[in-house]
Write an enzyme that holds these catalytic residues in place. Structure first.
Site, PDB file in Angstrom:
ATOM      1  N   CYS A   1       6.088  -6.394  -8.980  1.00  0.00           N
ATOM      2  CA  CYS A   1       5.911  -6.185  -7.467  1.00  0.00           C
ATOM      3  C   CYS A   1       7.571  -5.488  -7.684  1.00  0.00           C
ATOM      4  O   CYS A   1       8.422  -5.514  -7.158  1.00  0.00           O
ATOM      5  CB  CYS A   1       5.629  -7.130  -6.423  1.00  0.00           C
ATOM      6  SG  CYS A   1       4.044  -8.398  -6.625  1.00  0.00           S
TER       7      CYS A   1
ATOM      8  N   CYS B   1      -0.732  -9.792  -4.697  1.00  0.00           N
ATOM      9  CA  CYS B   1      -1.480 -10.692  -6.152  1.00  0.00           C
ATOM     10  C   CYS B   1      -1.355  -9.901  -7.537  1.00  0.00           C
ATOM     11  O   CYS B   1      -1.676  -9.012  -7.194  1.00  0.00           O
ATOM     12  CB  CYS B   1      -1.838 -11.690  -6.019  1.00  0.00           C
ATOM     13  SG  CYS B   1      -3.785 -11.280  -5.867  1.00  0.00           S
TER      14      CYS B   1
ATOM     15  N   CYS C   1       2.939 -12.329  -8.451  1.00  0.00           N
ATOM     16  CA  CYS C   1       3.086 -11.156  -9.401  1.00  0.00           C
ATOM     17  C   CYS C   1       4.697 -11.010  -9.324  1.00  0.00           C
ATOM     18  O   CYS C   1       5.369 -10.388 -10.238  1.00  0.00           O
ATOM     19  CB  CYS C   1       2.630  -9.496  -8.388  1.00  0.00           C
ATOM     20  SG  CYS C   1       3.863  -9.339  -6.447  1.00  0.00           S
TER      21      CYS C   1
END
Length: 144
Positions: free
Chosen positions: A93, A15, A89
């Site tokens: 990511c 996250c 995210c």
């Protein structure tokens, strides 16, 4: 394949701040899988400390995450994981073909009190139980 040569499945929880959702998920998977899964968590923009409300909510479950520290997300961590679970995210990511990715849409506990974090925690616990059933079909996570 013997138990000595069998490799544990590995899961990376990601996250943004690695201070709430991903920390709770990693703690639940570690606790409920009883060491049968390699567990990591990280954040694209890690915070200075774990969210105190997340710490308190997990303490209610008998799981202490107070000593955990948010960690920065690395390309290597993603490459090393069998399963990458993202939690808000977005495009930050890294993506590698051939990996199993899951995006868990969960409310961000940042700035919320423990009362607002409990439902997020409970949803994470439910998803972790399902993940364990998929990764370790012979294992049965305890009822907690």
């Amino acid at each position: 394949m013997t138990t000595e040569t069998a490799r544990k499945p590995s899961v990376l929880f990601v996250c943004v701040h690695n201070a709430g959702r991903s920390q709770m998920a990693a703690a639940y998977l570690t606790h409920l899988a009883k060491g049968a899964v390699e567990v990591r968590s990280a954040g694209s923009q890690p915070a200075d400390k774990v969210n105190p409300a997340a710490v308190e909510a997990m303490k209610e479950e008998g799981i202490d995450i107070s000593a955990e520290l948010p960690k920065v997300l690395t390309t290597e961590a993603v490459k090393d994981a069998d399963v990458v679970v993202t939690m808000g995210c977005g495009d930050e990511c890294p993506y590698f073909p051939g990996k199993r990715y899951e995006d868990w849409v969960l409310e961000d506990p940042a700035g919320k009190g423990v009362g607002a974090v409990r439902p997020i925690r409970d949803e994470i616990r439910s998803r972790i139980r399902k993940l364990i059933a998929e990764l370790l079909p012979a294992a049965r996570p305890d009822a907690r």
